[in-house]
Write a protein that holds these residues in place. Structure first.
Motif, PDB file in Angstrom:
ATOM      1  N   GLY A 135       0.778  -1.219   0.000  1.00 29.21           N
ATOM      2  CA  GLY A 135       0.000   0.000   0.000  1.00 29.21           C
ATOM      3  C   GLY A 135       0.810   1.270   0.000  1.00 29.21           C
ATOM      4  O   GLY A 135       0.272   2.367   0.173  1.00 29.21           O
ATOM      5  N   GLU A 136       2.129   1.162  -0.208  1.00 24.46           N
ATOM      6  CA  GLU A 136       2.988   2.345  -0.203  1.00 24.46           C
ATOM      7  C   GLU A 136       2.928   3.097  -1.530  1.00 24.46           C
ATOM      8  O   GLU A 136       3.161   4.305  -1.575  1.00 24.46           O
ATOM      9  N   ILE A 137       2.636   2.394  -2.618  1.00 24.85           N
ATOM     10  CA  ILE A 137       2.396   3.010  -3.917  1.00 24.85           C
ATOM     11  C   ILE A 137       1.146   2.345  -4.492  1.00 24.85           C
ATOM     12  O   ILE A 137       0.624   1.382  -3.916  1.00 24.85           O
ATOM     13  N   SER A 138       0.656   2.842  -5.622  1.00 23.28           N
ATOM     14  CA  SER A 138      -0.564   2.294  -6.213  1.00 23.28           C
ATOM     15  C   SER A 138      -0.432   0.800  -6.467  1.00 23.28           C
ATOM     16  O   SER A 138       0.623   0.314  -6.899  1.00 23.28           O
ATOM     17  N   ASN A 182      -1.438  -1.116  -8.703  1.00 19.68           N
ATOM     18  CA  ASN A 182      -1.268  -1.646 -10.059  1.00 19.68           C
ATOM     19  C   ASN A 182       0.159  -1.505 -10.564  1.00 19.68           C
ATOM     20  O   ASN A 182       0.423  -1.637 -11.756  1.00 19.68           O
ATOM     21  N   TYR A 183       1.094  -1.255  -9.646  1.00 21.55           N
ATOM     22  CA  TYR A 183       2.517  -1.179 -10.008  1.00 21.55           C
ATOM     23  C   TYR A 183       3.336  -2.204  -9.239  1.00 21.55           C
ATOM     24  O   TYR A 183       4.493  -1.968  -8.905  1.00 21.55           O
ATOM     25  N   CYS A 184       2.758  -3.357  -8.990  1.00 23.28           N
ATOM     26  CA  CYS A 184       3.431  -4.421  -8.259  1.00 23.28           C
ATOM     27  C   CYS A 184       4.589  -4.987  -9.091  1.00 23.28           C
ATOM     28  O   CYS A 184       4.428  -5.316 -10.268  1.00 23.28           O
ATOM     29  N   THR A 185       5.746  -5.109  -8.462  1.00 20.21           N
ATOM     30  CA  THR A 185       6.927  -5.614  -9.177  1.00 20.21           C
ATOM     31  C   THR A 185       6.918  -7.128  -9.333  1.00 20.21           C
ATOM     32  O   THR A 185       7.731  -7.673 -10.081  1.00 20.21           O
ATOM     33  N   HIS A 186       6.017  -7.812  -8.636  1.00 19.65           N
ATOM     34  CA  HIS A 186       5.943  -9.268  -8.725  1.00 19.65           C
ATOM     35  C   HIS A 186       4.657  -9.727  -9.405  1.00 19.65           C
ATOM     36  O   HIS A 186       4.303 -10.905  -9.317  1.00 19.65           O
ATOM     37  N   SER A 187       3.967  -8.819 -10.051  1.00 18.95           N
ATOM     38  CA  SER A 187       2.688  -9.171 -10.664  1.00 18.95           C
ATOM     39  C   SER A 187       2.885  -9.938 -11.970  1.00 18.95           C
ATOM     40  O   SER A 187       3.974  -9.972 -12.545  1.00 18.95           O
ATOM     41  N   ARG A 188       1.810 -10.552 -12.414  1.00 19.00           N
ATOM     42  CA  ARG A 188       1.743 -11.155 -13.738  1.00 19.00           C
ATOM     43  C   ARG A 188       0.518 -10.581 -14.438  1.00 19.00           C
ATOM     44  O   ARG A 188      -0.429 -10.141 -13.779  1.00 19.00           O
ATOM     45  N   PHE A 189       0.556 -10.604 -15.766  1.00 22.21           N
ATOM     46  CA  PHE A 189      -0.566 -10.062 -16.523  1.00 22.21           C
ATOM     47  C   PHE A 189      -0.928 -11.033 -17.634  1.00 22.21           C
ATOM     48  O   PHE A 189      -0.073 -11.418 -18.445  1.00 22.21           O
ATOM     49  N   LEU A 190      -2.178 -11.455 -17.657  1.00 18.07           N
ATOM     50  CA  LEU A 190      -2.622 -12.437 -18.639  1.00 18.07           C
ATOM     51  C   LEU A 190      -2.412 -11.909 -20.061  1.00 18.07           C
ATOM     52  O   LEU A 190      -2.762 -10.777 -20.380  1.00 18.07           O
TER      53      LEU A 190
END
Length: 364
Positions: A117-120, A122-130
């Motif tokens: 919750g420190e930044i938005s 939708n800018y997760c560095t460990h995310s994946r995107f279909l």
């Protein structure tokens, strides 16, 4: 999320192996605890899918991401997984952004600044995107974290619900200026689907009327669809003497990004905001002198998260919003039962680039 596997499912996965080539591959996917299995039923094609399919992404990007199943805009039904919130065969919207805290064992508190919750978020560095580095919706069994399958309210038809992802991206881009939208004058650049849906969200989700909303485009027939906003042709408008606006949203992308961004900078009043949403493969030169002299704020936004989908689905229950979105719905859908059908649909979308979306009706 835990790592205990509750079941294994067989997925017919339509993978792009190289530009213009799609092969059906049988993939066995494990279903971890906290995940659900979705059977995609209806999807739409995004320009991002076409850039992969047509091979216009940089070679090093294609080499890194392919083979991969495309598509990230879609809906489906629940067909597996253990869920107390979702029932079997329930219709859901698919959230393609898989945040790191949903994928990793350590949970949200110990993941990354976005997850904490420190930044938005939708800018997760460990995310994946279909459909961008991981297999997307073009498969018969999609295994995703349960929170990424959001129930579709009964008042929203399937053909409207499939637009949720694209609407959510616009919705998310506008949230940082939400406190200004009650009085701000706003200009949207772009007469394509992204510009249309951004203007639609401004109107229906944030209450911006045509007295404060102007859409700039290059094709009059497209601009005529924007019945809820004022419209101007960029070729005929004098930006240097036009009425200043407080917020500009750039929705053009590609080779038109440069002109749209710089025209927006010219149009903005001192202290204004420029939101960049259009994707370009090349660097875009901008007028930094006016950015500095006017004290403008620039930020970019291209992905949304679960809360944005939930917000959009609330707005989509309005009949007026549904009526606004209908012009983007195609007159007919393309049935996809095998890889050849998918290739045909992609080739057609790549060749024609129509204003309306291309819908794929999956028959697994």
């Amino acid at each position: 999320m835990g790592t205990t596997t509750t079941e294994t499912v067989h997925s017919r996965t339509l993978r792009l192996t190289e530009p213009h080539v799609v092969l059906e591959q049988d993939v066995h996917r494990s279903v971890p605890e906290g995940y659900v299995v979705v059977e995609p039923t209806l999807a739409s094609i995004c320009h991002a899918d076409l850039r992969y399919f047509g091979g216009t992404r940089k070679p090093e990007v294609l080499a890194k991401k392919l083979p991969m199943a495309l598509l990230h805009e879609g809906i489906g039904t629940i067909v597996g997984g253990e869920s107390t919130r979702l029932s079997h065969r329930q219709k859901v919207v698919i959230v393609p952004y898989l945040a790191g805290y949903l994928l990793e064992e350590q949970g949200q508190a110990h993941s990354c600044p976005a997850c904490r919750g420190e930044i938005s978020d939708n800018y997760c560095t460990h995310s994946r995107f279909l459909g961008s580095g991981t297999d997307g919706i073009a498969q018969s069994r999609l295994v995703i974290p349960e929170p990424c399958a959001i129930p579709i309210p009964e008042s929203i038809p399937d053909e409207i619900a499939v637009l949720t992802e694209l609407c959510s991206v616009s919705y998310r881009a506008l949230r940082p200026v939400n406190d200004l939208l009650g009085q701000a004058k706003i200009a949207v650049f772009g007469d394509g689907p992204v510009g249309y849906l951004t203007a639609a969200m401004l109107h229906h989700a944030f209450g911006v009327g045509p007295d404060r909303l102007t859409v700039f485009g290059a094709i009059r027939e497209k601009l005529d669809q924007f019945t809820f906003a004022r419209t101007e042709m960029v070729q005929q408008y004098d930006f240097s003497s036009g009425e200043p606006v407080d917020i500009v949203v750039e929705c053009t992308g590609g080779k038109f990004s440069e002109s749209a961004i710089n025209q927006g900078i010219t149009l903005l009043a001192a202290g204004g905001h420029l939101i960049a949403m259009g994707v370009s493969e090349d660097l875009v030169p901008i007028n930094t002198r006016d950015v500095l002299e006017k004290g403008l704020t620039l930020y970019g936004s291209s992905r949304s998260s679960i809360t944005d989908f939930e917000g959009v689905l609330q707005v989509m229950q309005q009949k007026a919003c549904q009526d606004t979105l209908r012009p983007l719905i195609p007159d007919s859908y393309t049935v996809v039962a095998k890889a050849e059908d998918f290739v045909g649909a992609m080739e057609s979308a790549l060749a024609h680039r129509e204003w309306k979306k291309t819908y794929l009706d999956f028959q697994w």
